[in-house]
Design a protein around this motif. Structure first.
Motif, PDB file in Angstrom:
ATOM      1  N   ALA A 139      40.414  43.840  35.837  1.00 54.29           N
ATOM      2  CA  ALA A 139      39.628  42.823  35.137  1.00 54.29           C
ATOM      3  C   ALA A 139      40.394  42.211  33.981  1.00 54.29           C
ATOM      4  N   ARG A 187      39.986  35.788  37.853  1.00 60.89           N
ATOM      5  CA  ARG A 187      38.560  36.092  37.844  1.00 60.89           C
ATOM      6  C   ARG A 187      38.050  36.473  39.226  1.00 60.89           C
ATOM      7  N   ARG A 188      38.482  35.741  40.255  1.00 62.26           N
ATOM      8  CA  ARG A 188      37.976  36.033  41.603  1.00 62.26           C
ATOM      9  C   ARG A 188      38.371  37.436  42.043  1.00 62.26           C
ATOM     10  N   ALA A 214      39.053  39.928  40.095  1.00 57.62           N
ATOM     11  CA  ALA A 214      38.321  40.896  39.274  1.00 57.62           C
ATOM     12  C   ALA A 214      36.898  41.097  39.800  1.00 57.62           C
ATOM     13  N   TRP A 215      36.246  40.012  40.157  1.00 60.21           N
ATOM     14  CA  TRP A 215      34.886  40.139  40.712  1.00 60.21           C
ATOM     15  C   TRP A 215      34.901  40.903  42.037  1.00 60.21           C
ATOM     16  N   ARG A 224      37.384  42.512  31.318  1.00 62.69           N
ATOM     17  CA  ARG A 224      37.236  41.047  31.330  1.00 62.69           C
ATOM     18  C   ARG A 224      37.303  40.486  29.907  1.00 62.69           C
ATOM     19  N   GLN A 247      40.034  37.730  28.828  1.00 56.86           N
ATOM     20  CA  GLN A 247      39.657  36.419  28.287  1.00 56.86           C
ATOM     21  C   GLN A 247      40.236  36.209  26.891  1.00 56.86           C
ATOM     22  N   GLU A 285      43.848  35.300  27.434  1.00 56.77           N
ATOM     23  CA  GLU A 285      43.979  33.927  27.921  1.00 56.77           C
ATOM     24  C   GLU A 285      43.758  32.920  26.795  1.00 56.77           C
TER      25      GLU A 285
END
Length: 422
Positions: free
Chosen positions: A117, A122-123, A125-126, A170, A174, A177
């Motif tokens: 994560a 993101r994809r 991680a999900w 996550r 973030q 980033e």
């Protein structure tokens, strides 16, 4: 400059290493639950008969090997690594005689979820989160459909911990980033500010040159009939000034049309950097390399001695190149004063190459008892500004630690045809 500090211990261990540590801790915790420890009348969990047999021990060993394999792949192939991490607790839970996947056997999965994560898109991680939670749902559903006891509450607790680990990852991803976008935006703004400064200086240079052209043209008009030789000389100076101004404009406009600015690398930013320095009082309005001795004197008043070395015979330089070379030296010397902790530095101006001018600024690192003006590491955008100036002149720029300690900035500026040093 001081040596770059090593990364903290927690940063040196890879995510796969932490996953392996989590699995080992889970195995130790599982063993402690099944033995009597001091202060207890008996074990918290009965060990069961399967775990005491060779096949039970074999399943635990297989689960351990799968986890170690996943740990080795976590950095390079996180999706494949997660598959190993998910199969391992299922196999290891079988000989334990439990009704749900235990929390201790899912610790490695939690670490993997956090790492994926935090570092992956993101994809991906999900997808990792859905796989981890889906395994728990499938394991519980199989036990319910088979008519076996199912630890629904325990499974919910394990799923909640996995979700928290994923959310923390996550959040870190973030934040990283956002920091990268902020650094990129700040670097772009630094380049834009430096380009505006270059444009202003070029405007002043052009205005000065046009003023000379106007004066020489007026003188030539007055004496063209009475003193043809003087008029011819004035026209020659007009031609020279016009050509130099035109060449400088072409170099600047050609570089400023570039839409993708080069930014300083992390290696260049790490040792030290600075914000763009303001003009020091006592310098000429449009300084050049001839003002380096004055710059050295002013810097000495700030506590850093500057030795200026000139190699080769200096010759005439185009005004824009002369000004840019001085600004590069000024910014590099400002870095030394603000961030290096050195008490002296050396500025070398090399005129020996007939096709280029090379300027070098270097220091030998911090001196005990000599405090930095700025204790922070700086933003790195002073180096970005220097690089941009060199790019305008189509030169070469390098900045980095010296082999023997300290820091070195070098700029090689090509000389226009017909403007070589003598």
């Amino acid at each position: 400059m001081p040596a770059t500090p090593s990364a903290p211990f927690f940063k040196r261990v890879t995510p796969g290493g932490w996953a392996a540590v989590a699995w080992g801790a889970g195995m130790v915790f599982t063993a402690l639950l099944r033995i009597r420890v001091p202060g207890q009348e008996g074990p918290d969990v009965l060990p069961g008969f399967v775990i005491l047999r060779w096949d039970g021990l074999l399943m635990l060993a297989v689960g351990t090997l799968l986890t170690l394999r996943g740990s080795a792949l976590l950095t390079r192939r996180p999706t494949a690594a997660l598959t190993y991490f998910l199969v391992a607790p299922v196999i290891a839970s079988t000989p334990l005689g439990v009704t749900a996947v235990p929390f201790a056997q899912y610790l490695a999965v939690d670490v993997a979820l956090y790492a994926i994560a935090a570092a992956r898109p993101r994809r991906e991680a999900w997808r990792a989160l859905l796989l981890a939670l889906g395994l728990l749902v499938v394991y519980l559903a199989v036990r319910v459909l088979a008519g076996w006891p199912a630890g629904t509450t325990g499974t919910l607790a394990v799923a909640l911990v996995a979700l928290v680990a994923w959310l923390l990852g996550r959040s870190e991803g973030q934040a990283r980033e956002y920091a990268e976008r902020s650094r990129a935006q700040a670097a772009e703004q630094a380049v834009t500010a430096e380009r505006l400064r270059i444009a202003r200086e070029m405007h002043d240079t052009v205005a000065h040159s046009i003023g000379i052209v106007a004066l020489q043209a007026g003188a030539a008009r007055r004496v063209i009939t009475t003193q043809p030789e003087a008029a011819r000389q004035a026209l020659g100076e007009i031609e020279t000034a016009s050509r130099e101004t035109l060449a400088g404009l072409r170099r600047m406009v050609g570089a400023l049309r570039t839409t993708e600015p080069e930014t300083a690398t992390e290696a260049e930013r790490a040792p030290y950097a600075s914000v763009p320095s303001a003009d020091l009082p006592g310098l000429p309005e449009m300084p050049g390399l001839a003002a380096l001795d004055r710059l050295a004197e002013l810097t000495g008043n700030a506590g850093v001695r500057v030795a200026v070395r000139r190699l080769g015979a200096p010759g005439p330089l185009p005004p824009d190149l002369d000004l840019s070379a001085f600004r590069i030296v000024q910014e590099a010397v400002t870095n030394v004063v603000r961030h290096s902790g050195a008490d002296h530095c050396t500025v070398t101006v090399d005129h020996r190459d007939p096709e280029s001018l090379t300027v070098t600024v270097e220091d030998r690192g911090p001196v005990p008892g000599h405090a930095r003006v700025s204790t922070g590491r700086g933003s790195g955008y002073g180096l970005t500004g220097m690089r941009e100036r060199v790019a305008v002149l189509h030169g070469e720029f390098s900045a980095g630690p010296r082999p023997g300690g300290g820091f070195r900035v070098t700029a090689r500026l090509p000389l226009p045809t017909g403007a070589t040093t003598r």
